[in-house]
Design an enzyme around this catalytic site. Structure first.
Site, PDB file in Angstrom:
ATOM      1  N   GLN A   1      -8.528 -14.654  -8.099  1.00  0.00           N
ATOM      2  CA  GLN A   1      -8.212 -13.218  -8.096  1.00  0.00           C
ATOM      3  C   GLN A   1      -8.371 -12.668  -6.684  1.00  0.00           C
ATOM      4  OE1 GLN A   1      -7.291 -10.989 -10.409  1.00  0.00           O
ATOM      5  NE2 GLN A   1      -7.523 -12.079 -12.338  1.00  0.00           N
TER       6      GLN A   1
ATOM      7  N   TYR B   1      -4.463 -18.939 -21.053  1.00  0.00           N
ATOM      8  CA  TYR B   1      -3.975 -18.623 -19.712  1.00  0.00           C
ATOM      9  C   TYR B   1      -5.181 -18.567 -18.768  1.00  0.00           C
ATOM     10  CZ  TYR B   1      -0.231 -17.000 -22.766  1.00  0.00           C
ATOM     11  OH  TYR B   1       0.713 -16.907 -23.745  1.00  0.00           O
TER      12      TYR B   1
ATOM     13  N   CYS C   1      -2.015  -7.637 -16.928  1.00  0.00           N
ATOM     14  CA  CYS C   1      -1.615  -6.961 -15.690  1.00  0.00           C
ATOM     15  C   CYS C   1      -0.310  -6.190 -15.911  1.00  0.00           C
ATOM     16  CB  CYS C   1      -1.458  -7.975 -14.561  1.00  0.00           C
ATOM     17  SG  CYS C   1      -0.335  -9.312 -14.970  1.00  0.00           S
TER      18      CYS C   1
ATOM     19  N   CYS D   1       0.814  -1.235   0.000  1.00  0.00           N
ATOM     20  CA  CYS D   1       0.000   0.000   0.000  1.00  0.00           C
ATOM     21  C   CYS D   1       0.839   1.273   0.000  1.00  0.00           C
ATOM     22  CB  CYS D   1      -0.935   0.039   1.203  1.00  0.00           C
ATOM     23  SG  CYS D   1      -1.853  -1.454   1.488  1.00  0.00           S
TER      24      CYS D   1
ATOM     25  N   CYS E   1      -3.744  -4.657   9.687  1.00  0.00           N
ATOM     26  CA  CYS E   1      -3.548  -4.523   8.242  1.00  0.00           C
ATOM     27  C   CYS E   1      -4.873  -4.135   7.612  1.00  0.00           C
ATOM     28  CB  CYS E   1      -3.052  -5.847   7.658  1.00  0.00           C
ATOM     29  SG  CYS E   1      -2.946  -5.791   5.852  1.00  0.00           S
TER      30      CYS E   1
ATOM     31  N   GLU F   1      -3.953 -23.710 -19.906  1.00  0.00           N
ATOM     32  CA  GLU F   1      -3.217 -23.177 -18.758  1.00  0.00           C
ATOM     33  C   GLU F   1      -2.063 -24.107 -18.421  1.00  0.00           C
ATOM     34  OE1 GLU F   1      -3.180 -20.771 -16.250  1.00  0.00           O
ATOM     35  OE2 GLU F   1      -1.798 -22.080 -15.141  1.00  0.00           O
TER      36      GLU F   1
HETATM   37  C1  SAM Z   1      -2.874 -13.534 -15.126  1.00  0.00           C
HETATM   38  S1  SAM Z   1      -3.122 -15.226 -14.794  1.00  0.00           S
HETATM   39  C2  SAM Z   1      -4.695 -15.476 -15.523  1.00  0.00           C
HETATM   40  C3  SAM Z   1      -5.644 -16.065 -14.586  1.00  0.00           C
HETATM   41  C4  SAM Z   1      -7.089 -16.222 -15.013  1.00  0.00           C
HETATM   42  N1  SAM Z   1      -7.423 -15.674 -16.300  1.00  0.00           N
HETATM   43  C5  SAM Z   1      -7.935 -15.610 -13.931  1.00  0.00           C
HETATM   44  O1  SAM Z   1      -8.477 -14.528 -14.122  1.00  0.00           O
HETATM   45  O2  SAM Z   1      -8.033 -16.223 -12.852  1.00  0.00           O
HETATM   46  C6  SAM Z   1      -2.028 -15.954 -15.941  1.00  0.00           C
HETATM   47  C7  SAM Z   1      -2.065 -17.476 -15.965  1.00  0.00           C
HETATM   48  O3  SAM Z   1      -1.188 -17.920 -16.993  1.00  0.00           O
HETATM   49  C8  SAM Z   1      -0.552 -19.113 -16.577  1.00  0.00           C
HETATM   50  N2  SAM Z   1       0.674 -19.247 -17.391  1.00  0.00           N
HETATM   51  C9  SAM Z   1       1.849 -18.593 -17.245  1.00  0.00           C
HETATM   52  N3  SAM Z   1       2.717 -18.944 -18.209  1.00  0.00           N
HETATM   53  C10 SAM Z   1       2.084 -19.838 -18.998  1.00  0.00           C
HETATM   54  C11 SAM Z   1       2.467 -20.571 -20.164  1.00  0.00           C
HETATM   55  N4  SAM Z   1       3.684 -20.425 -20.682  1.00  0.00           N
HETATM   56  N5  SAM Z   1       1.570 -21.405 -20.706  1.00  0.00           N
HETATM   57  C12 SAM Z   1       0.337 -21.537 -20.154  1.00  0.00           C
HETATM   58  N6  SAM Z   1      -0.088 -20.861 -19.074  1.00  0.00           N
HETATM   59  C13 SAM Z   1       0.774 -20.035 -18.491  1.00  0.00           C
HETATM   60  C14 SAM Z   1      -0.338 -18.908 -15.115  1.00  0.00           C
HETATM   61  O4  SAM Z   1      -0.187 -20.147 -14.453  1.00  0.00           O
HETATM   62  C15 SAM Z   1      -1.603 -18.145 -14.703  1.00  0.00           C
HETATM   63  O5  SAM Z   1      -2.603 -19.026 -14.252  1.00  0.00           O
END
Ligand code: SAM
Length: 469
Positions: free
Chosen positions: A301, A330, A427, A85, A178, A351
């Site tokens: 999240q 992802y 992000c 924060c 916190c 994923e």
């Molecule tokens: C920003 S998070 C997205 C999470 C999901 N969309 C959500 O809102 O809960 C990114 C995701 O990508 C996965 N990830 C990272 N590198 C990857 C790769 N090379 N291939 C497949 N998935 C991957 C991570 O494990 C993670 O779960």
């Protein structure tokens, strides 16, 4: 410019002019940019330089000559010591303005793409107590502030339960209250500490690798479920039972009480057995009429209410039609895939983490969703022409990669697959901009929506709709 013993200059009386990436702020000295931590625009400070390069310097403030008129009082007693924060002293409006501007600057400067008029950034309704998960660390070395060290009083380096100090892996700031997670998070942490002191349970010493208590995880949910996980370094049945029984009795509202014996050198427990002490081995989170089952190792999240806003915007941008095949790349635990599934003909989620994919499948099942399929593996290996031929041409894709953005091979496969629309949730707008540029010849960005998930931090999410040219 003053000098000190370590030969790095002390920059005197410099005015901070604007905020920069990663929560730092900028001053200019002799046309050189200086990135300064723990300051905001309008502050006038002496800066101790810690890094000196040809084109820029980095440093931290050592004397404040003037505090910025923008400053507001921080609400947390641990502000400035605890690493979280760090923008509490900046009005929320200013934080939002900066985040919006940073996203747009990255898209236009790094992405060099033509942008539509962006939607105004979506603020988080809650600016305090917005997190649903915190991990506190036990340490036998409480972090002492400079004031404590320099005071005449006899300050004991007592054990601490709280957060790591940035860059000091063995020191922990002892947290009294916190503002990140709603009650009973604070009450549980304080009760554990009090019990540990009263019953002589030792706190971990990460350097010496000794001590009993390691970490404490508290997960809360909008359903009212509460999960608590206590991580011990070694088994001691009597002492462990004592603490767990105390927690169970004092907090009957804990719906999932668990523990782990982690004998490894590091704190990560993804490879450890989680033992159920009382209640269920999971909690539930809900979103609209969907329920999501969250186990001790599942990702969700961390700002639940704002995740709903993020996903709603994503779904709105995606504008999925009943006959469309959607890829959710992802997908994590498949939250977005399940959230949009009822609009689509079929959703395919991919994923990296196999356990997350198991959660994704389970979440489809418990919600009676039967038009999703999920696959685990590295995106660049799984998503290829054969996979697409087998599972169907994507009419639209949703991508939500990690901070590093997408691998160039993945971008190439997406271009080959040529969905009509892509919604890119990110992000890290810098890597998002890089990826958008690679697709600019084929896709036009038609909507941009920044979303603030983490007030008082520099983090910001950004959603972009891309349509085929
Ligand atoms: C920003 S998070 C997205 C999470 C999901 N969309 C959500 O809102 O809960 C990114 C995701 O990508 C996965 N990830 C990272 N590198 C990857 C790769 N090379 N291939 C497949 N998935 C991957 C991570 O494990 C993670 O779960």
């Amino acid at each position: 410019m003053g000098r000190n013993r370590n030969k790095k200059p002390l920059l005197e009386n410099i005015e901070i002019v604007k905020l920069a990436a990663e929560g730092k702020a900028i001053a200019k000295v002799d046309e050189k940019v200086v990135f300064v931590t723990n300051v905001i625009p309008g502050d006038v400070v002496d800066v101790q330089v810690t890094k000196k390069r040809k084109s820029y310097m980095e440093g931290h403030p050592v004397v404040f000559h003037k505090y910025s008129d923008l400053r507001v009082d921080a609400f947390c007693e641990h502000f400035g010591v605890c690493g979280g924060c760090k923008w509490q002293n900046l009005p929320y409006e200013e934080q939002l303005n900066f985040k919006q501007q940073e996203v747009l600057d990255n898209l236009s400067r790094i992405g060099k793409i033509e942008l539509p008029k962006a939607n105004p950034i979506l603020p988080s309704a809650k600016t305090e107590f917005y997190r649903n998960k915190l991990e506190f660390t036990f340490s036998n070395k409480r972090y002492l502030t400079f004031d404590e060290i320099n005071s005449d009083a006899d300050i004991a380096r007592t054990p601490a339960l709280g957060f790591h100090v940035p860059r000091l892996f063995d020191k922990v700031v002892d947290i009294n209250k916190c503002h990140l997670q709603a009650d009973p998070s604070n009450a549980i942490r304080l009760a554990v500490k009090e019990y540990a002191f009263a019953n002589d349970l030792s706190f971990f010493d990460i350097r010496a690798q000794e001590g009993f208590l390691r970490t404490l995880v508290v997960r809360t949910s909008t359903t009212g479920d509460i999960m608590v996980i206590v991580v011990f370094y070694h088994e001691d049945v009597e002492k462990r039972e004592g603490l767990m029984a105390h927690l169970a009795e004092k907090f009957p509202e804990i719906s999932s009480l668990m523990y782990i014996i982690n004998e490894k050198a590091n704190d990560s427990f993804t490879d450890q057995e989680v033992i159920l002490y009382k209640g269920e081995d999971h909690i539930f989170e809900k979103m609209e009429d969907l329920r999501f089952k969250i186990g001790p190792k599942s990702f969700y999240q961390t700002n639940s209410e704002q995740a709903y806003e993020l996903y709603s915007k994503t779904r709105e941008f995606a504008n999925i039609q009943k006959d469309e095949v959607v890829y959710d790349l992802y997908t994590g635990t498949g939250t977005i895939a399940n959230f949009v599934a009822r609009q689509a003909k079929k959703v395919i989620g991919i994923e990296y983490v196999p356990e997350a994919i198991e959660d994704a499948k389970l979440n489809s099942e418990i919600n009676g969703i039967d038009n999703t399929v999920f696959f685990a593996g590295d995106m660049k290996d799984v998503l290829n022409a054969d996979f697409i031929a087998e599972h169907g041409h994507p009419d639209m894709m949703i991508v939500d990669p990690p901070r590093a953005g997408m691998h160039a091979d993945v971008v190439e496969t997406i271009l080959q697959a040529a969905p009509n629309r892509i919604v890119y949730v990110s992000c890290n707008s810098a890597t998002q901009a890089r990826d958008l540029q690679m697709m600019d010849h084929a896709y036009k960005v038609t909507k941009v929506q920044a979303v603030d998930m983490f007030p008082h931090t520099h983090h910001v999410e950004n959603i972009v709709l891309m349509e085929k040219r």
